[in-house]
Structure formats: C-alpha cells, structure tokens
Design a protein around this motif. Structure first.
Motif, short mmCIF file in Angstrom:
data_model
loop_
_atom_site.label_atom_id
_atom_site.label_comp_id
_atom_site.label_asym_id
_atom_site.label_seq_id
_atom_site.Cartn_x
_atom_site.Cartn_y
_atom_site.Cartn_z
N PHE A 1 0.83 -1.21 0.00
CA PHE A 1 0.00 0.00 0.00
C PHE A 1 0.86 1.25 0.00
O PHE A 1 0.63 2.19 -0.78
N MET A 2 1.84 1.31 0.89
CA MET A 2 2.68 2.50 1.01
C MET A 2 3.42 2.80 -0.30
O MET A 2 3.46 3.94 -0.76
N ASP A 3 3.99 1.77 -0.89
CA ASP A 3 4.73 1.96 -2.14
C ASP A 3 3.80 2.40 -3.26
O ASP A 3 4.15 3.26 -4.08
N GLY A 4 2.61 1.80 -3.30
CA GLY A 4 1.64 2.18 -4.33
C GLY A 4 1.15 3.60 -4.16
O GLY A 4 0.98 4.34 -5.14
N LEU A 5 0.92 4.00 -2.91
CA LEU A 5 0.47 5.37 -2.66
C LEU A 5 1.56 6.37 -3.03
O LEU A 5 1.28 7.40 -3.64
N ARG A 6 2.80 6.05 -2.69
CA ARG A 6 3.90 6.96 -3.04
C ARG A 6 3.98 7.14 -4.56
O ARG A 6 4.13 8.26 -5.06
N THR A 7 3.89 6.05 -5.29
CA THR A 7 3.96 6.12 -6.76
C THR A 7 2.84 6.99 -7.32
O THR A 7 3.06 7.83 -8.20
N ALA A 8 1.62 6.79 -6.82
CA ALA A 8 0.48 7.55 -7.33
C ALA A 8 0.62 9.03 -7.02
O ALA A 8 0.37 9.89 -7.88
N LEU A 9 1.02 9.36 -5.79
CA LEU A 9 1.15 10.76 -5.41
C LEU A 9 2.27 11.45 -6.17
O LEU A 9 2.14 12.62 -6.58
N LEU A 10 3.38 10.76 -6.39
CA LEU A 10 4.49 11.36 -7.15
C LEU A 10 4.11 11.59 -8.60
O LEU A 10 4.64 12.48 -9.26
N ARG A 11 3.20 10.78 -9.12
CA ARG A 11 2.74 10.95 -10.49
C ARG A 11 2.01 12.27 -10.67
O ARG A 11 1.93 12.81 -11.77
N HIS A 12 1.47 12.79 -9.58
CA HIS A 12 0.72 14.06 -9.58
C HIS A 12 1.32 14.94 -8.48
O HIS A 12 0.85 14.89 -7.33
N PRO A 13 2.35 15.72 -8.77
CA PRO A 13 3.12 16.42 -7.73
C PRO A 13 2.31 17.32 -6.80
O PRO A 13 2.75 17.61 -5.69
N TRP A 14 1.15 17.77 -7.21
CA TRP A 14 0.30 18.62 -6.37
C TRP A 14 -0.42 17.83 -5.29
O TRP A 14 -0.91 18.40 -4.30
N SER A 15 -0.51 16.50 -5.46
CA SER A 15 -1.43 15.72 -4.64
C SER A 15 -0.92 15.45 -3.23
O SER A 15 -1.72 15.30 -2.30
N GLY A 16 0.41 15.37 -3.05
CA GLY A 16 0.92 15.06 -1.72
C GLY A 16 0.56 16.13 -0.71
O GLY A 16 0.02 15.85 0.37
N ALA A 17 0.87 17.39 -1.03
CA ALA A 17 0.55 18.48 -0.12
C ALA A 17 -0.96 18.59 0.09
O ALA A 17 -1.43 18.87 1.20
N LEU A 18 -1.73 18.35 -0.96
CA LEU A 18 -3.18 18.44 -0.84
C LEU A 18 -3.71 17.34 0.07
O LEU A 18 -4.62 17.57 0.89
N ALA A 19 -3.15 16.14 -0.04
CA ALA A 19 -3.60 15.02 0.79
C ALA A 19 -3.35 15.28 2.26
O ALA A 19 -4.07 14.76 3.12
N GLY A 20 -2.33 16.09 2.57
CA GLY A 20 -2.04 16.40 3.95
C GLY A 20 -2.88 17.52 4.52
O GLY A 20 -2.75 17.84 5.72
N SER A 21 -3.73 18.12 3.69
CA SER A 21 -4.50 19.28 4.15
C SER A 21 -6.01 19.09 4.06
O SER A 21 -6.76 20.01 4.39
N ARG A 22 -6.46 17.90 3.63
CA ARG A 22 -7.90 17.69 3.46
C ARG A 22 -8.28 16.33 4.02
O ARG A 22 -7.48 15.38 3.97
N PRO A 23 -9.50 16.19 4.54
CA PRO A 23 -9.94 14.87 5.00
C PRO A 23 -10.11 13.93 3.81
O PRO A 23 -10.61 14.33 2.76
N LEU A 24 -9.65 12.71 3.97
CA LEU A 24 -9.67 11.74 2.88
C LEU A 24 -10.92 10.88 3.03
O LEU A 24 -10.89 9.77 3.58
N LEU A 25 -12.04 11.40 2.51
CA LEU A 25 -13.34 10.78 2.72
C LEU A 25 -13.93 10.16 1.46
O LEU A 25 -15.03 9.60 1.51
N GLY A 26 -13.24 10.28 0.34
CA GLY A 26 -13.77 9.75 -0.91
C GLY A 26 -13.76 8.24 -0.95
O GLY A 26 -13.06 7.58 -0.17
N PRO A 27 -14.51 7.64 -1.87
CA PRO A 27 -14.62 6.18 -1.91
C PRO A 27 -13.29 5.48 -2.19
O PRO A 27 -13.03 4.40 -1.64
#
Length: 247
Positions: free
Chosen positions: A115-141
């Motif tokens: 999971f951790m490795d997959g999440l890192r790969t996905a977030l790095l693919r979209h450089p804006w997403s890491g900082a955004l993920a740390g600032s919003r509740p993760l409530l989506g499906p």
C-alpha cells in the motif's frame, strides 16, 4: 443572475473541505437529446486532474476548467458546489490509482508495504497531490477503500482502538509527508534542487554555533529520495512490529 448550485451548497457540509462526500448527490436530469456529450462528474474529474498536473492547485479555477471542457462555467455548478469540490474529487481520483491486491497476502507488513509503495507512486505521479492530501480529509470512496485495506492488515496484526488509528495514521502520514517534501524540493529540474541544497549547506555552515549538530551532519547535495523513503518506511514498520511483540 447567480449560477445554480449543487444541492446543499449553502450547508455546513459544503463549506468544509471534504464536503462533497457528505452532500447528497444530485439526481440526474430528465432531459436528453443534447448534441454534445453530457457533462458529468467523470469528465469534470478527469479535466480537473489534467489541469492540476499542468498548472498546480493555483491553476485550477472554475473558469479554466470550463474552458478545458468547452462549457460555460455555470454548467459546472450543476455537478459541484465550488472549487473545493474539484480538489477533493481530483485527490480521490489519485487515490484510485493505488492498486490494491485482489487478496491480502496474509502478512501484514507485506500488505502495508505494498500500500505505502503504491500510494507513493500515485502521489508522485501528480506532484500537487501530496501536499493536498495532507491538508484535506480523505473521505472519498477510493481513499476509504485503501484505508479499509490498511486497517484490515493492522487488525490482523493485533492493533485495536487508539493504537489502530494511530498506526494507520502514521503509515499514511509518512507517505504523504515524504512525497510532499520530495515534490517541494524537486519543483524544478535537478539543477534547482542542487542549488537549493547548496544554499542550505551554506546557511548551516554560517550558523554552526547555533546549529552544531545540523552543521556537523548536513544533508547531501543530491538526495536518494527512494532510498530515503524506503529506510524510513522500514524503520516505521519495524517500530510498529516491535510494539506488538510483547502482546
């Protein structure tokens, strides 16, 4: 004339980050026969992700998104209440890129590592997403499905109650934090990163009296980001495993 808003757009759930997941979805209209393909949430999300990849969070506006979709900006308000909805929807789409195994490995550390490795790969693919993920509740499906996977692995390892939520939070926050740091340092090309590190080293050398340990053990000019991530990941999982050893 004010644009028509999605249902609940004036409620508390809409005003907060993550409100898009707490609002009842709008029922589909009974119309038909449009010459253009119907504007739907899937198209809106895909275009939002593309704009974010190209321009970052500052470059995503309702007007620019409407232009990319070839619609009037007011059309978007049938599907989203405001720009924050776009950010939450796009972020959850990124979490959807984290592939989960069809069946858990039965080894909680192997499952959490995947999971951790997959999440890192996905977030790095979209450089804006890491900082955004740390600032919003993760409530989506998509985010909740990944949380379910991690929680199931940790429950299998014996975590319960506050220990369970703290362990799951440490896992997600480690990945999000390291990705955010990497994206911040690598916002330009390699020369920009090296120049930034040279400036950091010069500052530490110039303030060695105030920061003797940092000056004596400075970061390298070129960071092995993946190696740095893997070492921290393994330290974290070893610590979590050690916390269960006495149970």
């Amino acid at each position: 004339m004010s644009p028509k808003r999605a249902p609940g757009s004036d409620g508390a759930a809409s005003a907060m980050p993550g409100g898009v997941w707490l609002r009842a979805p709008r029922p589909p209209s009974a119309g038909g026969g449009a010459a253009q393909p119907a504007l739907d949430r899937e198209r809106i999300v895909a275009a939002s992700v593309a704009l974010l990849d190209e321009r970052g969070t500052a470059g995503l506006t309702m007007r620019k998104l409407a232009e990319a979709l070839g619609v009037h900006a007011t059309s978007l308000y049938w599907h989203v209440a405001h720009r924050d909805d776009l950010l939450d929807l796009a972020l959850d789409a990124v979490f959807g890129e984290v592939t989960l195994p069809a069946r858990a490995a039965g080894d909680w550390r192997a499952d959490v590592t995947a999971f951790m490795d997959g999440l890192r790969t996905a977030l790095l693919r979209h450089p804006w997403s890491g900082a955004l993920a740390g600032s919003r509740p993760l409530l989506g499906p998509n985010a909740l499905a990944r949380s379910e996977f991690v929680y199931a692995a940790l429950v299998g390892a014996g975590f319960r109650g506050d220990d369970l939520s703290a362990a799951a939070g440490a896992i997600a926050n480690y990945v999000i934090g390291t990705v955010s740091a990497e994206a911040a340092w690598r916002h330009g090309d390699a020369r920009d990163e090296t120049a930034g590190r040279r400036a950091l080293l010069a500052r530490l050398n110039g303030s060695a009296e105030a920061h003797p340990t940092l000056a004596a053990h400075p970061p390298s000019l070129r960071t092995d980001w993946e190696g740095h991530y893997v070492r921290g990941r393994d330290f974290l999982l070893a610590g979590l495993a050690g916390s269960r050893a006495g149970d």
